[in-house]
Scaffold this motif. Sequence first.
Motif, PDB file in Angstrom:
ATOM      1  N   MET A   1       0.681  -1.236   0.158  1.00  0.00           N
ATOM      2  CA  MET A   1      -0.007   0.074  -0.075  1.00  0.00           C
ATOM      3  C   MET A   1       0.705   1.272   0.130  1.00  0.00           C
ATOM      4  O   MET A   1       1.827   1.308   0.713  1.00  0.00           O
ATOM      5  N   GLY A   2       0.357   2.342  -0.729  1.00  0.00           N
ATOM      6  CA  GLY A   2       1.189   3.376  -0.854  1.00  0.00           C
ATOM      7  C   GLY A   2       0.983   4.248   0.500  1.00  0.00           C
ATOM      8  O   GLY A   2       0.306   4.043   1.325  1.00  0.00           O
ATOM      9  N   GLN A   3       2.028   4.998   0.584  1.00  0.00           N
ATOM     10  CA  GLN A   3       1.953   5.868   1.601  1.00  0.00           C
ATOM     11  C   GLN A   3       0.804   6.874   1.796  1.00  0.00           C
ATOM     12  O   GLN A   3       0.310   7.346   0.741  1.00  0.00           O
ATOM     13  N   LYS A   4       0.446   7.385   3.118  1.00  0.00           N
ATOM     14  CA  LYS A   4      -0.671   8.287   3.072  1.00  0.00           C
ATOM     15  C   LYS A   4      -0.109   9.715   3.570  1.00  0.00           C
ATOM     16  O   LYS A   4       0.736   9.688   4.530  1.00  0.00           O
ATOM     17  N   LYS A  11      -3.408  10.351  -0.739  1.00  0.00           N
ATOM     18  CA  LYS A  11      -2.553  10.016  -1.672  1.00  0.00           C
ATOM     19  C   LYS A  11      -1.232  10.783  -1.613  1.00  0.00           C
ATOM     20  O   LYS A  11      -1.352  12.071  -1.902  1.00  0.00           O
ATOM     21  N   PRO A  15       6.946  12.395  -1.024  1.00  0.00           N
ATOM     22  CA  PRO A  15       7.173  11.504   0.089  1.00  0.00           C
ATOM     23  C   PRO A  15       8.225  11.971   0.939  1.00  0.00           C
ATOM     24  O   PRO A  15       8.237  11.783   2.171  1.00  0.00           O
ATOM     25  N   ARG A  18       6.106  13.607   3.226  1.00  0.00           N
ATOM     26  CA  ARG A  18       4.777  12.435   3.304  1.00  0.00           C
ATOM     27  C   ARG A  18       3.447  13.591   3.268  1.00  0.00           C
ATOM     28  O   ARG A  18       2.655  13.810   4.056  1.00  0.00           O
ATOM     29  N   CYS A  20       0.180  14.954   0.600  1.00  0.00           N
ATOM     30  CA  CYS A  20      -0.326  14.782  -0.660  1.00  0.00           C
ATOM     31  C   CYS A  20      -0.461  16.042  -1.472  1.00  0.00           C
ATOM     32  O   CYS A  20       0.345  17.135  -1.003  1.00  0.00           O
TER      33      CYS A  20
END
Length: 298
Positions: A1-4, A11, A15, A18, A20
Amino acid sequence: MGQKCQFCGGKVVYPEQRLCDKHLARYVEKRVDKVLGKILGREEKRFLVAVSGGKDSMGLAHAMAKTDLQMELLHLDLGVPEVSAPVRQVVEGFARDRELKLHTVSLADHGFTLPDLHDHRRDFRSTTCSLCGSVKRYLFNSFAHEHGFDFVATAHNLDDMAAFAVMGLSCGDLQYASRMDYVSWPEPEHRMVGRIRPYFYVPEKASLVYALTQGVPFSEAACPYVTGNKQVAIKGAVAGVEGVAPGFKLHLTKLVKGHKEPSQTSPNQCQLCGYPTAVEVCRFCRIKQKLTDQVEQA
Ligand code: SF4
Ligand code: ZN
Ligand code: ZN
């Protein structure tokens, strides 16, 4: 699962923090706002945003256009065949869509182009980028001064600033490095408008992802003379250090910025154009004089 996203669970597009897309926009725009907030009475000031057509300057213009500042755009057409015309179209489309006033200055109107600077760089015992940088700084300032702007905004980002710091340190010149700041105040008595760098603390990657996720049009065309640019090589090395020591770029930039050395000299006025210079005739006038003679003779 991708990072939140650390704030909303959305999404992640950036990164490194972290974030969106929405929270990356907040991160970038907050940093821009913080720098702009250093200018008291900024609503009364006129800002000229230098747009090259690349991701940083177009993203910055986009972020600044969200504020209530009085801003217009300036694009320098460097006259590089097959590169400058399409870049200019991107900038013109951006300005049209956002109803921003765009000024374009062509180097050719001053009698030479970037390829001429490159061809004659040895006459000046310099590099293309150094000559190009001098010409750009001169034209940004003189245009802004002559059109009543208070500040020129440029999109130098954190990676540029860290590389600038390393370049200064690498030749033991702390005075050179300590010139870096997010604001340089206007000096009307020297015909100098202020300079502001709202992306000072925005990492290059955040700038790229911001432009992409905000749908900002930009050109990816590379300048044909970028090869051999020392700053680009240093940027790569700095990115390498950042990879093993996260935070390096920020700490270095803050450290060097905090080391202020007062300028020892006050500038002279160029005998030809009246703008500030350390010698009798400024570098722009020397370049223009020599190149227009040589280009005409060719
Ligand atoms: Fe000018 Fe060098 Fe940038 Fe090309 S890479 S636009 S020559 S500073
Ligand atoms: Zn979020
Ligand atoms: Zn001059």
